[in-house]
Design an enzyme around this catalytic site. Structure first.
Site, PDB file in Angstrom:
ATOM      1  N   GLY A  45       0.830  -1.190   0.000  1.00 22.28           N
ATOM      2  CA  GLY A  45       0.000   0.000   0.000  1.00 22.28           C
ATOM      3  C   GLY A  45       0.868   1.244   0.000  1.00 22.28           C
ATOM      4  O   GLY A  45       1.980   1.234   0.546  1.00 22.28           O
ATOM      5  N   GLN A  50       3.352   9.710   1.134  1.00 21.23           N
ATOM      6  CA  GLN A  50       4.596   8.930   1.068  1.00 21.23           C
ATOM      7  C   GLN A  50       5.399   9.207  -0.192  1.00 21.23           C
ATOM      8  O   GLN A  50       6.540   8.758  -0.312  1.00 21.23           O
ATOM      9  CB  GLN A  50       4.285   7.431   1.166  1.00 21.23           C
ATOM     10  N   LEU A  99       6.388   1.386   4.511  1.00 27.94           N
ATOM     11  CA  LEU A  99       7.531   1.778   3.679  1.00 27.94           C
ATOM     12  C   LEU A  99       8.186   3.058   4.200  1.00 27.94           C
ATOM     13  O   LEU A  99       9.356   3.306   3.929  1.00 27.94           O
ATOM     14  CB  LEU A  99       7.093   1.964   2.221  1.00 27.94           C
ATOM     15  N   HIS A 140      -4.536   1.507   7.590  1.00 23.37           N
ATOM     16  CA  HIS A 140      -3.137   1.946   7.627  1.00 23.37           C
ATOM     17  C   HIS A 140      -2.910   3.105   6.634  1.00 23.37           C
ATOM     18  O   HIS A 140      -2.341   4.142   6.998  1.00 23.37           O
ATOM     19  CB  HIS A 140      -2.217   0.763   7.301  1.00 23.37           C
ATOM     20  N   GLU A 141      -3.383   2.922   5.402  1.00 24.21           N
ATOM     21  CA  GLU A 141      -3.173   3.967   4.390  1.00 24.21           C
ATOM     22  C   GLU A 141      -3.997   5.219   4.711  1.00 24.21           C
ATOM     23  O   GLU A 141      -3.542   6.340   4.510  1.00 24.21           O
ATOM     24  CB  GLU A 141      -3.526   3.444   2.990  1.00 24.21           C
ATOM     25  N   HIS A 144      -2.339   7.562   6.964  1.00 24.21           N
ATOM     26  CA  HIS A 144      -1.353   8.449   6.313  1.00 24.21           C
ATOM     27  C   HIS A 144      -2.010   9.753   5.848  1.00 24.21           C
ATOM     28  O   HIS A 144      -1.390  10.815   5.892  1.00 24.21           O
ATOM     29  CB  HIS A 144      -0.706   7.758   5.109  1.00 24.21           C
TER      30      HIS A 144
HETATM   31 NI    NI Z   1       2.520   3.150   5.707  1.00 23.96          NI
END
Ligand code: NI
Length: 183
Positions: A45, A50, A99, A140-141, A144
């Protein structure tokens, strides 16, 4: 193109993100490049912050996990302007990585399912319930986009255990198998 991935310490990961509209420049190219960047980094993902963009967009592709978890089979989606409207009370605790936090893996408790409204890459609106590991990836995404990272869910002790790794990230003193952008 392959984007460098912003890592912990880069302020963009803590910034608020904004919705985009259909006029957003080169959106299809951006989505394609986000998948390319995701595959190069061998992740599942990737959210826009990011790659340094403060917009409400993330991509997920869980197909590499399909062998271990049938719920991941065929789960490749683009989420534009997503809004989680419901979190299940039922939770599950599992290991997560990111990541933007290379080398850190910790257990995170999350809702087992979520109801999410979003637009796909063709600007078709969806509202669906996502369950199991895909729901974890979505949460999770989504974090962000809210300027959050999975370490924010850890107990002070677990955070403390990762203090050295985190401070090396802030200093940009880490090696990574993909290209990173520390700050
Ligand atoms: Ni992440």
């Amino acid at each position: 193109m392959i984007y460098p991935i912003t890592i912990y310490g880069n302020p963009v990961l803590r910034k608020e993100t904004v919705d985009i509209d259909k006029d957003y420049p080169e959106l299809q190219q951006l989505i394609e490049d986000m998948f390319k960047t995701l595959y190069r980094a061998e992740g599942v993902g990737l959210a826009a912050p990011q790659i340094g963009l403060s917009i409400r967009l993330f991509v997920i592709d869980l197909n590499v996990l399909a062998e271990d978890d049938p719920a991941c089979d065929g789960f490749k989606k683009v989420f534009i302007n997503p809004k989680i409207v419901e979190y299940s009370e039922k939770t599950e605790t599992r290991d997560e990585g990111c990541l933007s936090l290379p080398g850190i893996n910790e257990s995170v408790k999350r809702s087992w399912s979520v109801k999410i409204a979003y637009f796909d890459e063709n600007w078709v609106r969806h509202e669906e319930v996502i369950e199991g590991f895909p729901a974890r990836a979505v949460q999770h995404e989504y974090d962000h986009l809210e300027g959050k990272m999975f370490i924010d869910h850890l107990s002070p002790i677990r955070r403390q255990m990762n203090r050295t790794k985190l401070s090396s990230m802030v200093k940009g003193k880490i090696r990574c198998r993909y290209t990173i952008k520390s700050n």
